[in-house]
Design a protein around this motif. Structure first.
Motif, PDB file in Angstrom:
ATOM      1  N   ASP A   1      24.454   5.307  -5.825  1.00  0.00           N
ATOM      2  CA  ASP A   1      23.631   5.991  -4.793  1.00  0.00           C
ATOM      3  C   ASP A   1      22.629   4.886  -4.137  1.00  0.00           C
ATOM      4  OD1 ASP A   1      24.453   8.543  -5.537  1.00  0.00           O
ATOM      5  OD2 ASP A   1      22.981   8.567  -7.035  1.00  0.00           O
ATOM      6  N   LEU A   2      23.196   3.666  -4.167  1.00  0.00           N
ATOM      7  CA  LEU A   2      22.470   2.692  -3.690  1.00  0.00           C
ATOM      8  C   LEU A   2      22.034   2.832  -2.336  1.00  0.00           C
ATOM      9  CD1 LEU A   2      21.741  -0.176  -5.056  1.00  0.00           C
ATOM     10  CD2 LEU A   2      23.670  -0.980  -4.138  1.00  0.00           C
ATOM     11  N   HIS A   3      22.956   3.033  -1.493  1.00  0.00           N
ATOM     12  CA  HIS A   3      22.537   3.119   0.015  1.00  0.00           C
ATOM     13  C   HIS A   3      21.562   4.224   0.252  1.00  0.00           C
ATOM     14  CE1 HIS A   3      25.441  -0.025   0.914  1.00  0.00           C
ATOM     15  NE2 HIS A   3      26.338   0.572   0.377  1.00  0.00           N
ATOM     16  N   ALA A   4      21.671   5.143  -0.420  1.00  0.00           N
ATOM     17  CA  ALA A   4      20.945   6.319   0.024  1.00  0.00           C
ATOM     18  C   ALA A   4      19.421   6.059  -0.641  1.00  0.00           C
ATOM     19  CB  ALA A   4      21.199   7.638  -0.679  1.00  0.00           C
ATOM     20  N   GLU A   5      19.472   5.615  -1.583  1.00  0.00           N
ATOM     21  CA  GLU A   5      18.290   4.961  -2.158  1.00  0.00           C
ATOM     22  C   GLU A   5      17.447   4.127  -1.397  1.00  0.00           C
ATOM     23  OE1 GLU A   5      16.688   5.291  -5.246  1.00  0.00           O
ATOM     24  OE2 GLU A   5      15.213   3.716  -5.447  1.00  0.00           O
ATOM     25  N   ILE A   6      18.228   3.093  -0.844  1.00  0.00           N
ATOM     26  CA  ILE A   6      17.493   1.939   0.004  1.00  0.00           C
ATOM     27  C   ILE A   6      16.893   2.706   1.224  1.00  0.00           C
ATOM     28  CG2 ILE A   6      17.702  -0.215   1.242  1.00  0.00           C
ATOM     29  CD1 ILE A   6      17.710  -0.651  -1.597  1.00  0.00           C
ATOM     30  N   ASN A   7      17.923   3.516   1.862  1.00  0.00           N
ATOM     31  CA  ASN A   7      17.512   4.008   3.125  1.00  0.00           C
ATOM     32  C   ASN A   7      16.247   4.961   3.020  1.00  0.00           C
ATOM     33  OD1 ASN A   7      18.345   4.608   5.670  1.00  0.00           O
ATOM     34  ND2 ASN A   7      18.942   6.702   5.202  1.00  0.00           N
ATOM     35  N   ASP A   8      16.303   5.596   1.762  1.00  0.00           N
ATOM     36  CA  ASP A   8      15.077   6.565   1.579  1.00  0.00           C
ATOM     37  C   ASP A   8      13.998   5.836   1.516  1.00  0.00           C
ATOM     38  OD1 ASP A   8      15.175   9.089   1.067  1.00  0.00           O
ATOM     39  OD2 ASP A   8      14.048   8.858  -0.774  1.00  0.00           O
ATOM     40  N   ARG A   9      13.792   4.536   0.819  1.00  0.00           N
ATOM     41  CA  ARG A   9      12.603   3.710   0.618  1.00  0.00           C
ATOM     42  C   ARG A   9      12.255   3.048   1.979  1.00  0.00           C
ATOM     43  NH1 ARG A   9      11.610   0.360  -4.798  1.00  0.00           N
ATOM     44  NH2 ARG A   9      13.269   1.438  -6.352  1.00  0.00           N
ATOM     45  N   VAL A  10      13.200   2.682   2.690  1.00  0.00           N
ATOM     46  CA  VAL A  10      12.742   2.230   3.947  1.00  0.00           C
ATOM     47  C   VAL A  10      12.183   3.160   5.006  1.00  0.00           C
ATOM     48  CG1 VAL A  10      13.731   1.359   6.029  1.00  0.00           C
ATOM     49  CG2 VAL A  10      14.853   0.411   3.893  1.00  0.00           C
ATOM     50  N   LEU A  11      12.739   4.282   4.725  1.00  0.00           N
ATOM     51  CA  LEU A  11      12.270   5.441   5.839  1.00  0.00           C
ATOM     52  C   LEU A  11      10.671   5.814   5.234  1.00  0.00           C
ATOM     53  CD1 LEU A  11      15.108   7.770   6.401  1.00  0.00           C
ATOM     54  CD2 LEU A  11      14.134   6.126   7.946  1.00  0.00           C
ATOM     55  N   ARG A  12      10.439   5.675   4.146  1.00  0.00           N
ATOM     56  CA  ARG A  12       9.123   6.314   3.526  1.00  0.00           C
ATOM     57  C   ARG A  12       8.180   5.060   3.458  1.00  0.00           C
ATOM     58  NH1 ARG A  12      11.661   7.307  -1.815  1.00  0.00           N
ATOM     59  NH2 ARG A  12      10.645   5.680  -3.267  1.00  0.00           N
ATOM     60  N   GLY A  13       8.605   3.984   3.926  1.00  0.00           N
ATOM     61  CA  GLY A  13       7.699   2.803   4.260  1.00  0.00           C
ATOM     62  C   GLY A  13       7.245   2.176   2.448  1.00  0.00           C
ATOM     63  N   ASP A  14       8.024   2.293   1.635  1.00  0.00           N
ATOM     64  CA  ASP A  14       8.098   1.662   0.338  1.00  0.00           C
ATOM     65  C   ASP A  14       7.379   0.398   0.285  1.00  0.00           C
ATOM     66  OD1 ASP A  14       8.260   0.000  -2.011  1.00  0.00           O
ATOM     67  OD2 ASP A  14       9.927   1.775  -2.727  1.00  0.00           O
ATOM     68  N   PRO A  15       6.020   0.023  -0.060  1.00  0.00           N
ATOM     69  CA  PRO A  15       5.297  -1.008   0.140  1.00  0.00           C
ATOM     70  C   PRO A  15       6.037  -2.210  -0.318  1.00  0.00           C
ATOM     71  CG  PRO A  15       4.145   0.428  -1.369  1.00  0.00           C
ATOM     72  CD  PRO A  15       5.190   1.177  -1.079  1.00  0.00           C
ATOM     73  N   SER A  16       7.004  -2.203  -1.670  1.00  0.00           N
ATOM     74  CA  SER A  16       7.927  -3.229  -2.210  1.00  0.00           C
ATOM     75  C   SER A  16       8.723  -3.577  -1.121  1.00  0.00           C
ATOM     76  CB  SER A  16       8.360  -2.536  -3.465  1.00  0.00           C
ATOM     77  OG  SER A  16       8.891  -3.569  -4.090  1.00  0.00           O
ATOM     78  N   VAL A  17       9.398  -2.571  -0.678  1.00  0.00           N
ATOM     79  CA  VAL A  17      10.518  -2.937   0.474  1.00  0.00           C
ATOM     80  C   VAL A  17       9.987  -3.634   1.840  1.00  0.00           C
ATOM     81  CG1 VAL A  17      12.087  -1.750   1.990  1.00  0.00           C
ATOM     82  CG2 VAL A  17      11.976  -0.966  -0.366  1.00  0.00           C
ATOM     83  N   GLU A  18       8.687  -3.218   2.133  1.00  0.00           N
ATOM     84  CA  GLU A  18       8.006  -3.808   3.246  1.00  0.00           C
ATOM     85  C   GLU A  18       7.818  -5.509   2.995  1.00  0.00           C
ATOM     86  OE1 GLU A  18       7.033  -2.255   6.323  1.00  0.00           O
ATOM     87  OE2 GLU A  18       8.585  -0.830   5.576  1.00  0.00           O
ATOM     88  N   THR A  19       7.487  -5.465   1.800  1.00  0.00           N
ATOM     89  CA  THR A  19       7.247  -6.950   1.403  1.00  0.00           C
ATOM     90  C   THR A  19       8.493  -7.668   1.592  1.00  0.00           C
ATOM     91  OG1 THR A  19       5.573  -6.208  -0.284  1.00  0.00           O
ATOM     92  CG2 THR A  19       6.194  -8.485  -0.360  1.00  0.00           C
ATOM     93  N   TRP A  20       9.468  -7.226   0.927  1.00  0.00           N
ATOM     94  CA  TRP A  20      10.765  -8.206   1.202  1.00  0.00           C
ATOM     95  C   TRP A  20      10.957  -8.118   2.742  1.00  0.00           C
ATOM     96  CZ3 TRP A  20      15.418  -6.585   3.327  1.00  0.00           C
ATOM     97  CH2 TRP A  20      16.559  -7.490   3.295  1.00  0.00           C
ATOM     98  N   ILE A  21      10.990  -6.835   3.457  1.00  0.00           N
ATOM     99  CA  ILE A  21      11.311  -7.098   4.786  1.00  0.00           C
ATOM    100  C   ILE A  21      10.585  -8.284   5.663  1.00  0.00           C
ATOM    101  CG2 ILE A  21      11.047  -5.606   7.059  1.00  0.00           C
ATOM    102  CD1 ILE A  21      12.187  -3.283   5.624  1.00  0.00           C
ATOM    103  N   ASP A  22       9.367  -8.251   5.445  1.00  0.00           N
ATOM    104  CA  ASP A  22       8.622  -9.427   6.024  1.00  0.00           C
ATOM    105  C   ASP A  22       9.040 -10.725   5.521  1.00  0.00           C
ATOM    106  OD1 ASP A  22       7.038  -7.510   7.325  1.00  0.00           O
ATOM    107  OD2 ASP A  22       5.227  -7.432   6.124  1.00  0.00           O
TER     108      ASP A  22
END
Lengths: 401, 401
Positions: free
Chosen positions: B287-308
């Motif tokens: 379920d990797l893709h759905a999981e990541i997509n989800d986290r991106v959409l709700r602005g997961d701070p951990s994801v945001e750190t990586w994105i930056d």
DNA sequence: GTAATAAGTCAAGACAATTGACTTAATAAG
DNA sequence: CTTATTAAGTCAATTGTCTTGACTTATTAC
């Protein structure tokens, strides 16, 4: 419903395109392998003996190839090899640099027959253009004095100058190259010489030269890292020079490196400009090349310092080039002395690990190329010769006529 | 004197080469412009009306083009536009990834008709090959169920998998891709499917897809920066995919960046692998893709750190790509979700200054491309279609038959 | 209703590569 | 020394593909 946006399509081809291609293939084969018999050519090009015969006959009539003494090799009728006729075609190469302009006349096989240079006046391009036109006229006259009918066999004028082209005010080269960017150079020189004029940046010219007569001869994938006043990469991809959308491909001098918390263009760290600055030498000094060569040879510590620093940046640049382009080899060339290039290569080694490290390599990952002040002008001249005689896609198409 | 080193030469061409090229040019024109009349084609390709008529007739017989309703536009006889027939040809695209393999069937215009995936067993390539062959067979069967005669119109099987190819033990991807490198994949699949099989790395496949149906459609110079499990660049140069000497061009994941005194491959800093690691997610999770997509959409701070952090590296990579290739545009695509790519693009802006900043640009310097788990498989399928139908130099030569 | 315009076809022609038989000139074998 | 073999290269007829210029067809403009 006026659906009149232009239709975009590639050009088709016809018999003439076929024939033109086959002629180019023959010339290319003779350039790569030296003299070959008609039978050899037929085997190598997948054409029939008869077709090869017809084309060779035509090329001989045109003065581009010439038969040599028959060769006996084993059974069967001896073969008659045909080779390129050096004086079958000529091109003028012109380098426009900051303080000086150089022109050469080159023949079909890449020999330089005439060379001449002139200082560029500080008055800017419109004055400079006169100097250039005089220089070119002088070289043409000298060429005409050496070989008969040279004018008839002149395929074009190639210009090499520092890029990038068409980019608004980078501003960090105060020395007039920017004024040249705005000057209608091609138009002026086309009108002033009556020749077919082409333009490339100096790294591209260096690569073109390496491909015709240097280390990239016969290679399909090679990158020439050119250390001149600036630094650039000349890209030979699929056997042709790659120019990019605006002729600026390979202009890596402006690539920003991040180190010590600030960004610096590569050009400021590894180029002759940076060396001159490091040594506090005036780049307009006419004895520049001799001076640098001398200092390199006697191991001037100040030069050594620069070499070590530049070598580190070049080592990484080569790593990046290998990673991005997957070339057969990387060639280090420059407008400075051979001694400097050799010292740089020594200082660069050992190379960083990369995908270029593979079993069964035959070519070295890094090799020295031409390094003298005339190599760019030679490459500039190689441009028109390549356009006129090398096989390439565009030459097949109807719209190339 | 046995001078028997092989003669190196390019292949010549003949009438058939001409004809093959012109056919390809027609197809290409129809792909780029949509349906066109014979007269339009003649103008666009520089061929005569008669030649175009003959070729169109032939293509129609072959089921590759089809006439549409006549169009009245102003004076003169109405024109009959011809368009590509989607079901004129098919290709199978296969993506081999770390944990999963995906296959699609694609038609001449790049529509995906069938898609299917399977998990890859941990037993290595020889077991994996069975799964793959079953998957491909299944997709072919489903395709045959949808369209008649699909097998006759199947031009090939394109494979995309992570590169680089043929490099001994980089060693830092423990998850079996290295075993695949040593496995005789092409031979096995050629034998197992009876199809013409081609291989490219996943970034190249993404670029091929963008060129056929995406943001690079009709462009001659574009670079696709592909963020997948690794990171790579797909290079469209002179209208064709550039592969380099060993098919590894654009494999920039292994490019070393120097920061904070140590060197890190780009791949460890800006790739989904690095994101998974950052988030401590198991990359084998279905379920990797759905999981990541989800986290991106709700602005997961951990994801945001990586994105930056990743955006900073990507910003610089784009700068470098622009500087080196001088492309018309850079396309950011990936195997993850569209949301992630869009967030990355937002975080990357504003771009660093480069030669790409010029007056009169029409295309954005950076644009989003396809971003979903199936885009690589689509690109894999686009490979054989491009080889079979796009105009390119090699297709003209006698030795291509 | 007629002229102008544009799409598209027809039939003959031109061009360049191909084919297969032939000529030439050498070495190898007996 | 003679003959067979091999390979280079030519000759003349043929084939494949694009081109040419006149012609037909269908539509709009005047």
């Amino acid at each position: 419903m006026n659906d009149s946006r232009p239709i975009r399509a590639k050009s088709g081809t016809n018999h003439e395109g076929t024939s033109a291609h086959n002629r180019r293939v023959m010339i290319d084969a003779l350039r790569m392998n030296g003299a070959l018999s008609r039978a050899d050519l037929a085997r190598a090009t997948w054409l029939t003996k008869q077709t090869v015969s017809n084309i060779i006959e035509e090329l001989e009539r045109d003065g581009l190839v010439r038969s040599q003494a028959a060769v006996r090799k084993g059974r069967g009728q001896p073969s008659t090899p045909y080779g390129l006729v050096p004086e079958g075609a000529f091109a003028i190469g012109l380098q426009i640099d900051r303080h000086v302009t150089r022109a050469v006349a080159v023949d079909l096989v890449g020999s330089v027959l005439v060379r001449d240079e002139a200082g560029l006046p500080t008055g800017g391009p419109s004055e400079g253009a006169k100097v250039i036109l005089d220089l070119v006229a002088g070289v043409r006259a000298k060429l005409a004095g050496i070989v008969q009918q040279s004018e008839k066999r002149l395929v074009g004028l190639g210009i090499a100058m520092p890029g990038p082209f068409g980019v608004a005010g980078s501003g960090d080269d105060p020395w007039m190259m920017e004024a040249w960017q705005k000057f209608p150079l091609l138009e002026t020189l086309t009108a002033g010489t009556g020749l077919d004029v082409g333009l490339q940046n100096d790294a591209a010219a260096a690569a073109t030269a390496e491909r015709m007569v240097g280390a990239a001869h016969g290679l399909d994938h090679a990158v020439c890292l050119f250390v001149g006043y600036g630094i650039g990469a000349g890209l030979i991809l699929n056997g042709e020079l790659y120019r990019g959308t605006n002729g600026n491909a390979g202009e890596i001098g402006m690539a920003l490196l991040f180190a010590d918390g600030k960004s610096t263009p590569l050009e400021h760290r590894a180029s002759l400009a940076s060396l001159y600055q490091h040594l506090s030498i005036d780049p307009a000094d006419p004895d520049l090349h001799a001076e640098i060569n001398d200092r390199v040879l006697r191991g001037d510590p100040s030069v050594e310092t620069w070499i070590d620093a530049a070598a580190a940046d070049l080592r990484w640049s080569i790593h990046l080039i290998e990673t991005i382009f997957d070339p057969q080899t990387v060639i280090l060339c420059g407008s400075a002395s051979e001694a400097l290039v050799n010292r740089l290569i020594a200082a660069i080694g050992p190379l960083l690990p990369s995908i270029a490290e593979r079993r069964g390599r035959t070519l070295p990952r890094l090799q020295p190329g031409m390094a003298d002040p005339w190599s760019v002008a030679l490459g500039a001249a190689a441009g028109p010769i390549s356009r006129a005689f090398d096989p390439h896609f565009a030459a097949i198409l109807k719209d190339s006529l």
